[in-house]
Design an enzyme around this catalytic site. Structure first.
Site, PDB file in Angstrom:
ATOM      1  CG  ASN A  49      -0.283  -0.232   2.536  1.00  0.00           C
ATOM      2  OD1 ASN A  49       0.676  -0.751   2.616  1.00  0.00           O
ATOM      3  ND2 ASN A  49      -0.996   0.509   3.660  1.00  0.00           N
ATOM      4  CD  GLU A  62      -5.064  -6.066  -1.346  1.00  0.00           C
ATOM      5  OE1 GLU A  62      -4.584  -4.765  -1.313  1.00  0.00           O
ATOM      6  OE2 GLU A  62      -6.028  -6.267  -0.397  1.00  0.00           O
ATOM      7  CB  CYS A  96     -10.723  -2.438   0.024  1.00  0.00           C
ATOM      8  SG  CYS A  96     -10.197  -1.907  -1.695  1.00  0.00           S
TER       9      CYS A  96
HETATM   10  N1  THU Z   1      -5.248  -1.418   2.243  1.00  0.00           N
HETATM   11  C1  THU Z   1      -4.867  -2.203   1.506  1.00  0.00           C
HETATM   12  O1  THU Z   1      -3.446  -2.107   0.896  1.00  0.00           O
HETATM   13  N2  THU Z   1      -5.483  -3.255   0.985  1.00  0.00           N
HETATM   14  C2  THU Z   1      -6.703  -3.557   1.433  1.00  0.00           C
HETATM   15  O2  THU Z   1      -7.268  -4.054   0.567  1.00  0.00           O
HETATM   16  C3  THU Z   1      -7.537  -2.909   2.456  1.00  0.00           C
HETATM   17  C4  THU Z   1      -6.551  -1.662   2.542  1.00  0.00           C
HETATM   18  C5  THU Z   1      -4.518  -0.252   2.850  1.00  0.00           C
HETATM   19  C6  THU Z   1      -5.145   0.986   2.492  1.00  0.00           C
HETATM   20  C7  THU Z   1      -4.145   1.878   3.601  1.00  0.00           C
HETATM   21  O3  THU Z   1      -2.874   2.445   3.157  1.00  0.00           O
HETATM   22  C8  THU Z   1      -4.385   1.145   4.631  1.00  0.00           C
HETATM   23  O4  THU Z   1      -4.520  -0.317   4.200  1.00  0.00           O
HETATM   24  C9  THU Z   1      -5.396   1.401   5.807  1.00  0.00           C
HETATM   25  O5  THU Z   1      -6.780   1.367   5.447  1.00  0.00           O
END
Ligand code: THU
Length: 144
Positions: A49, A62, A96
């Protein structure tokens, strides 16, 4: 040659998701996520992320992993692993909705999605799902 989804291959994918998580750029949420996708030719693409001061510009691990593969010429992934710290006690982080929709663009609905959690003692847990479990009634490319 098509890569087999055997235990050794999936273990490699899980390790790639675990390893890349340390590079997460998440100074706002402090929630590190690592992801890795496997292409049919055996190549693995990993991503984290990446957050931004303008919160809405954050991109999940992802999507960064998938987009990395696409930028390298891949158009299909046969498995994905996503790694987080345990969420609320002992649970797994889960992709998500936006990432699930992007998975549906580049993965078959029966492709394995491995949810991985690593606790502070480095104990690893893996929960294996399919994309169709995560995204029922998907919106797919018109005509397919
Ligand atoms: N996040 C992801 O990298 N993948 C997901 O499927 C859900 C959320 C990250 C986004 C953000 O940087 C952190 O998790 C908190 O939401």
């Amino acid at each position: 040659m098509k890569t087999k989804l055997d235990k050794k291959t999936l273990d490699c994918l899980v390790q790639a998701a675990i390893a890349v998580k340390k590079n997460s750029y998440s100074p706002y949420s402090h929630f590190k996520v690592g992801a890795a996708v496997l292409a049919p030719d055996g190549q693995i693409y990993a991503g984290t992320n990446i957050e931004n001061a303008s919160y809405g510009l954050t991109v999940c691990a992802e999507r960064n992993a998938m987009f990395r593969g696409v930028c390298n010429g891949q158009r299909q992934f046969i498995a994905l692993a996503v790694c987080t710290d345990p969420v609320e006690g002992d649970d797994f982080g889960s992709p998500c909705g936006a990432c699930r929709q992007v998975m549906a663009e580049f993965m078959k609905l029966d492709a394995p999605i491995l949810l991985v959690s690593v606790n502070k003692k480095d104990q690893t847990k893996v929960l294996k799902k399919k994309l169709k479990d995560l995204l029922p009634l998907p919106f797919l490319k018109p005509g397919e």
